[in-house]
Design a protein around this motif. Structure first.
Motif, PDB file in Angstrom:
ATOM      1  N   ARG A 161      -3.298   3.894  -2.726  1.00 15.11           N
ATOM      2  CA  ARG A 161      -3.132   2.767  -3.967  1.00 15.11           C
ATOM      3  C   ARG A 161      -2.565   1.497  -3.506  1.00 15.11           C
ATOM      4  O   ARG A 161      -1.372   1.303  -2.719  1.00 15.11           O
ATOM      5  CB  ARG A 161      -1.794   3.609  -5.110  1.00 15.11           C
ATOM      6  N   THR A 162      -3.021   0.480  -3.990  1.00 17.08           N
ATOM      7  CA  THR A 162      -2.786  -0.892  -3.781  1.00 17.08           C
ATOM      8  C   THR A 162      -1.753  -1.248  -4.677  1.00 17.08           C
ATOM      9  O   THR A 162      -2.177  -0.999  -6.081  1.00 17.08           O
ATOM     10  CB  THR A 162      -3.957  -1.741  -3.688  1.00 17.08           C
ATOM     11  N   CYS A 163      -0.726  -1.825  -4.407  1.00 12.75           N
ATOM     12  CA  CYS A 163       0.288  -2.158  -5.502  1.00 12.75           C
ATOM     13  C   CYS A 163       0.579  -3.560  -5.303  1.00 12.75           C
ATOM     14  O   CYS A 163       0.601  -4.159  -4.060  1.00 12.75           O
ATOM     15  CB  CYS A 163       1.715  -1.255  -5.047  1.00 12.75           C
ATOM     16  N   MET A 194       0.764  -1.224   0.062  1.00 14.74           N
ATOM     17  CA  MET A 194      -0.061   0.005   0.143  1.00 14.74           C
ATOM     18  C   MET A 194       0.707   1.278   0.007  1.00 14.74           C
ATOM     19  O   MET A 194       1.908   1.382   0.616  1.00 14.74           O
ATOM     20  CB  MET A 194      -0.894   0.145   1.126  1.00 14.74           C
ATOM     21  N   LEU A 195       0.436   2.346  -0.558  1.00 12.12           N
ATOM     22  CA  LEU A 195       1.073   3.539  -0.715  1.00 12.12           C
ATOM     23  C   LEU A 195      -0.022   4.527  -0.299  1.00 12.12           C
ATOM     24  O   LEU A 195      -1.049   4.491  -0.933  1.00 12.12           O
ATOM     25  CB  LEU A 195       1.471   3.977  -2.062  1.00 12.12           C
ATOM     26  N   VAL A 196       0.005   5.266   0.830  1.00 12.76           N
ATOM     27  CA  VAL A 196      -0.875   6.055   1.073  1.00 12.76           C
ATOM     28  C   VAL A 196      -0.119   7.612   1.266  1.00 12.76           C
ATOM     29  O   VAL A 196       0.877   7.586   1.755  1.00 12.76           O
ATOM     30  CB  VAL A 196      -1.418   5.634   2.706  1.00 12.76           C
ATOM     31  N   ASP A 197      -1.182   8.591   0.714  1.00 12.31           N
ATOM     32  CA  ASP A 197      -0.523  10.001   0.540  1.00 12.31           C
ATOM     33  C   ASP A 197      -1.520  10.939   1.352  1.00 12.31           C
ATOM     34  O   ASP A 197      -2.695  10.669   1.105  1.00 12.31           O
ATOM     35  CB  ASP A 197      -0.458  10.135  -0.751  1.00 12.31           C
ATOM     36  N   LEU A 243       2.721   6.851   3.528  1.00 14.55           N
ATOM     37  CA  LEU A 243       2.971   5.563   3.883  1.00 14.55           C
ATOM     38  C   LEU A 243       3.391   4.270   3.166  1.00 14.55           C
ATOM     39  O   LEU A 243       2.715   4.571   2.017  1.00 14.55           O
ATOM     40  CB  LEU A 243       1.690   5.002   4.794  1.00 14.55           C
ATOM     41  N   TYR A 244       4.353   3.591   3.539  1.00 12.06           N
ATOM     42  CA  TYR A 244       4.749   2.423   2.646  1.00 12.06           C
ATOM     43  C   TYR A 244       4.309   1.157   3.502  1.00 12.06           C
ATOM     44  O   TYR A 244       5.146   1.055   4.388  1.00 12.06           O
ATOM     45  CB  TYR A 244       6.130   2.654   2.219  1.00 12.06           C
ATOM     46  N   GLU A 245       3.603   0.280   3.074  1.00 12.87           N
ATOM     47  CA  GLU A 245       3.181  -0.847   3.700  1.00 12.87           C
ATOM     48  C   GLU A 245       3.005  -1.898   2.869  1.00 12.87           C
ATOM     49  O   GLU A 245       2.733  -1.775   1.886  1.00 12.87           O
ATOM     50  CB  GLU A 245       1.764  -0.564   4.439  1.00 12.87           C
ATOM     51  N   ILE A 246       3.690  -3.181   3.546  1.00 20.46           N
ATOM     52  CA  ILE A 246       3.627  -4.452   2.901  1.00 20.46           C
ATOM     53  C   ILE A 246       3.016  -5.300   3.876  1.00 20.46           C
ATOM     54  O   ILE A 246       3.621  -5.533   4.962  1.00 20.46           O
ATOM     55  CB  ILE A 246       4.872  -4.794   2.573  1.00 20.46           C
ATOM     56  N   TYR A 247       2.156  -5.845   3.257  1.00 22.62           N
ATOM     57  CA  TYR A 247       1.471  -7.169   3.914  1.00 22.62           C
ATOM     58  C   TYR A 247       1.649  -8.438   3.198  1.00 22.62           C
ATOM     59  O   TYR A 247       1.913  -8.687   2.197  1.00 22.62           O
ATOM     60  CB  TYR A 247      -0.011  -6.826   4.278  1.00 22.62           C
ATOM     61  N   ASP A 297       6.380   1.892   6.851  1.00 25.83           N
ATOM     62  CA  ASP A 297       7.343   3.068   7.030  1.00 25.83           C
ATOM     63  C   ASP A 297       6.252   4.172   6.780  1.00 25.83           C
ATOM     64  O   ASP A 297       5.454   4.386   6.087  1.00 25.83           O
ATOM     65  CB  ASP A 297       8.281   3.020   5.674  1.00 25.83           C
ATOM     66  N   VAL A 298       6.933   5.283   7.595  1.00 26.98           N
ATOM     67  CA  VAL A 298       6.379   6.762   7.614  1.00 26.98           C
ATOM     68  C   VAL A 298       7.620   7.572   6.819  1.00 26.98           C
ATOM     69  O   VAL A 298       8.639   7.450   7.305  1.00 26.98           O
ATOM     70  CB  VAL A 298       5.945   7.223   9.060  1.00 26.98           C
ATOM     71  N   LEU A 299       7.044   8.223   5.750  1.00 21.62           N
ATOM     72  CA  LEU A 299       8.041   8.958   4.919  1.00 21.62           C
ATOM     73  C   LEU A 299       7.604  10.526   4.761  1.00 21.62           C
ATOM     74  O   LEU A 299       6.550  10.618   4.878  1.00 21.62           O
ATOM     75  CB  LEU A 299       7.866   8.502   3.419  1.00 21.62           C
TER      76      LEU A 299
END
Length: 96
Positions: A85-87, A1-4, A49-53, A36-38
């Motif tokens: 955005r789901t990646c 996930m990428l969250v802005d 946010l950069y999230e991997i599940y 991660d918080v960027l």
């Protein structure tokens, strides 16, 4: 996930307290591989946010946690915008 998150002016520190606590709790979830918080350079009112599940079920479980629900509710008033955005993770970098 990428969250802005686009923050309302002057809300970065209040938002960071909330999002950092959420990130630490999220990283401890069984299916969370990375959270991660960027802060983009030169953009004080933006946080990513950069999230991997492990899979979609792990992400869906994340959305039901008490810490996520509390973060989502408390942070809404601090944000001017939010997009997600789901990646698909197709290549994981790092040491072999």
């Amino acid at each position: 996930m990428l969250v802005d998150f686009g923050l309302k002016p002057g809300q970065r520190m209040a938002f960071r307290r909330l999002v950092d606590a959420n990130a630490r709790a999220s990283a401890a979830e069984p299916g969370c591989r990375r959270f991660d918080v960027l802060e983009p350079e030169g953009e004080p009112d933006r946080v990513l946010l950069y999230e991997i599940y492990a899979d979609r079920a792990a992400f869906d479980a994340h959305l039901e946690t008490a810490h996520y629900v509390a973060f989502d509710e408390a942070s809404a008033a601090l944000c001017a915008s939010k997009s997600a955005r789901t990646c698909a993770l197709v290549c994981e970098g790092g040491a072999p």
